[in-house]
Design a protein around this motif. Sequence first.
Motif, PDB file in Angstrom:
ATOM      1  N   GLU A   1       0.819  -1.215   0.000  1.00  0.00           N
ATOM      2  CA  GLU A   1       0.000   0.000   0.000  1.00  0.00           C
ATOM      3  C   GLU A   1       0.851   1.263   0.000  1.00  0.00           C
TER       4      GLU A   1
ATOM      5  N   THR B   1      -9.561  -5.081   0.606  1.00  0.00           N
ATOM      6  CA  THR B   1      -8.489  -4.454   1.390  1.00  0.00           C
ATOM      7  C   THR B   1      -7.689  -5.463   2.212  1.00  0.00           C
TER       8      THR B   1
ATOM      9  N   ARG C   1      -6.066   0.285   3.226  1.00  0.00           N
ATOM     10  CA  ARG C   1      -5.143  -0.666   3.857  1.00  0.00           C
ATOM     11  C   ARG C   1      -4.483  -0.054   5.082  1.00  0.00           C
TER      12      ARG C   1
ATOM     13  N   ALA D   1      -4.769   2.018  -1.190  1.00  0.00           N
ATOM     14  CA  ALA D   1      -3.623   2.360  -0.348  1.00  0.00           C
ATOM     15  C   ALA D   1      -4.102   2.945   0.985  1.00  0.00           C
TER      16      ALA D   1
END
Lengths: 442, 516
Positions: free
Chosen positions: A151, B155, B470, B467
């Motif tokens: 991420e 996720t 998470r 992003a």
Amino acid sequence: MKTRAPYELAVIGADAAGLAAAACAARAGARVALVGAPAPARPKGATSPSVPDFVWRRLDLQDSGLQLQPVEAYVSLFEDGKSLATYASSSKTRAALEREGVGDFRLWTDFQLALTALWKEGGEMARRASINGARANAHPLLTALSAPSGERLAQKLAATTAGLLDDFFTSEELKVHLANIALSPFGLGGDETGSALAVASLSDAAGWRSRARRRAPSLEIALEDVAKAAGVEFFSQKILDIRADEKLAKLSLDSGEALKARRVMASSEAAAAAAGLKIAHGLAPLARREGAQADIRLKFSKAPPPPAAGKHAVFFLADSIASISEARDAVLEGRLPERPPISFEFVKDEIIVRAPYCPAVLRTEGESREWTEQDRQALGRQIVARLAPYLNGAVRNIRRIEVSVSPAGAPKGDAGAVAAPPPGHDVVGAAARLALDLVSGD
Amino acid sequence: MATKTEETRKTGGRIEGGFDAIVIGASTDGLAAAAMLGKAGFKTVLLGAGGAALDEGRREFAPGFFALDGDLVMGALDPQLVEALDLYRHGLELASRRLETVYFFDDGGALLMEGDLYRTRESVAAMSPRDADAYADFVETALDAARALRPLFETGPAPALAEALSSESERFLSASSEDIVDSLFEDAHLRALLEAEAALRSAARPSEAFSFAALLRRWAGEAAGLQAASAYPAGGAPGLRRALRRAAQAANVDFRPSVGVARVLVEWDGAAGVQTDDGGQIRAPIVVNALSARQAFLDLVGPEHINIEFQAALAAPAPRIASARVNFALTGAPGDERTRANLSRRLFFAPSREGLRGAYAAARRGDVASPLVMEALIPSVFDPALAPKNGLVVSAWAHPVPFKAEKDDALAERIGEAARETLEKIAPGAAARIAAVDVRLPADEAAASGAPAEVFAARSSVLDQWARARRFAGASGIEGYYFCGPEAEIGRESGGGAGRRAAAAAMQHAKMRARS
């Protein structure tokens, strides 16, 4: 029709990047064809892309008489008379920012380190994806996202130019300057997903533009000589059609000739667009430069006086990061931006202007149309008006305005897509790397 | 609708213990988390209204005409949640399990698509055979890719993605919609359809990197056991929330809608409960937060407990694009046979590429273009009580429009006008029968729910959402604190998955603690 044994690589686009790519592949032992009309000669003394060290060494360019010197400074001029300069050398830039009282100078070194780290990760991924575009094997993005802290990388890849600059700096002038020099080669907006990579790519040493020294050959001439000596075969005809299966691509040229190649690559996205070819990208947030670039040559009856920073700099104009995004929106809508970001340089009695935010096709009242002579003239007048405040009245000495808009060919063939180097500021290095990757066979 | 367990008592400055878990915010995800925790035997208390105003269900926007706020067409109703809570037993009902979609285009053309995307081949056979085949192949590849990417969209960790996907699919994840469409089809209708479907409720323009993934995200969803289907739960999103509420009540969750939370108590780097706004405390080792990320981490926990890098992830740029919910009150019976047949379908207007680009550019400068992308449904066909006899309620998403954090009547008016023109493209003649137009913008949703307007803006690119989601899910560094706010969900609708996942993580945590 003559038929020849297949080439290992056909490079489309005879610009500096294409010449370097073809020459590197040929030096590595491949049989290489270079297809495309030579780029129109740029006036002597104009800037060109730089050549990264690995290309220099592979092509032994020191023997060609080529002498390139990095452009001294990139200078942004602002409406209120202020200006801001950055230099090829990071420490020189830092010192200059400090001298000019730009408080952000303290973060300059950190910023450079962050760019280098981001480009190492993002640029390398784009490069691997670009080879995959031609080969279809591994999945760099997916592999990276699957990793434990994927991420973090995802957030970096999705970052915008404005966001990245805001993380480091407060000076609006500095942010506008960096955004303009980073984004304009791609014609992107400052708030576009993934556009932070354009800034990261500034960390490529060879991303800074250069000039050939006086009395030394220009970059294109030197590269052409090297390519010819390395055995690259040149085809300056237009491509009529391209067909490909798994193993072999067949290019038909308008001379009636046909050539076969195991691998085909374009030297750049622009070269592919000009030839009417689609490009394969595994991953390229900077890709797809919708729109065209206009080059405007203003010829003066006597050499115009450059602004204080001197005639060796390259100058940039943009009002704000928002205005860069607005220019991008205008291009997507098919109209000319009202105050387009531009760059310009002084070459003897000329000013050469690059206007990278131009629509490829214009739209008025819901209809699309090609560029006409009137449109080009209107653009020329707009650019002159935009420059006038910085030229101390020299605009009255303009005796000719030449406007050319990069062509976009209609897509042709069913070859799917050809490989193209991942977009970045170091265009020569990216093309050469892709060519080497393609002929090395792994 | 106060019930036995839904008491309005306050803590009145007392310290109250004995709970296993606290859930803050009664959104779809908050309710889902509370119900899951309660069902697993955790003594759970649910604090805060968090959208209870929306749960009233219908809202009369014109005399005799009622609107249902929130999502109506649902394509990502978390199947594990539905099963685990047995939501059908608690009143969840699908008024339509798989809506057919009729696409309408700029040139007056229309295309009817089956509710089951795996039957695309039959749907598009009427078009040019070449593109129809290519389209059907593409849909199958994309559905496979979407399924493979599901762990990513949920996720969770997504190991071995590279093995699961074909090389074509990776491009789907990173490329722009325009690139994908250009490389696949020549048919103008198919191109417009895909670009508009990917763009609906997304802030990413179709020319931007990673924009196509929004469509994959949608197609990864499941409703009524069918991938990529569009279902309509009776009563829309309020109907789904009612079922969740009942499931939570059945699981003995303690509802306290009038208790406001002033702070989340953090002791020894772990959640210890909450401080209520009347000065009392409710203590529990697990706190699940369903408010927005900024509220959850900056307002309630405070920057002193959060590392700098995590704080940076919280700083999202100000949104510029939103979608408008537009409800039309229509009088009179629909004119022709074709229109009548369309009443129980999902109606979708897909502008041309130029139109869509122009609409985004306009929205970005604060203007409203026309026509817009529009997804419309006629809920009064499924629930006649929503409209008077001989009347219809049409509920639509119109996209893209400018985002404004403050209420702006002039903007709403312009959007209403553009939506009216777009509706006319879907149902010629309908504009003349419009008795009232109700435009609902993020500022209105914010006023009704108490959440900041930003969370109702159009979603950023899937990569960016992933992003952030998470990081919010895992990295706050506060033990026992779980997040299932709007930023925890990827995509345009809230199907309860984030709440279910937060509850699962909390239970896992409790199990580990019990063991040690």
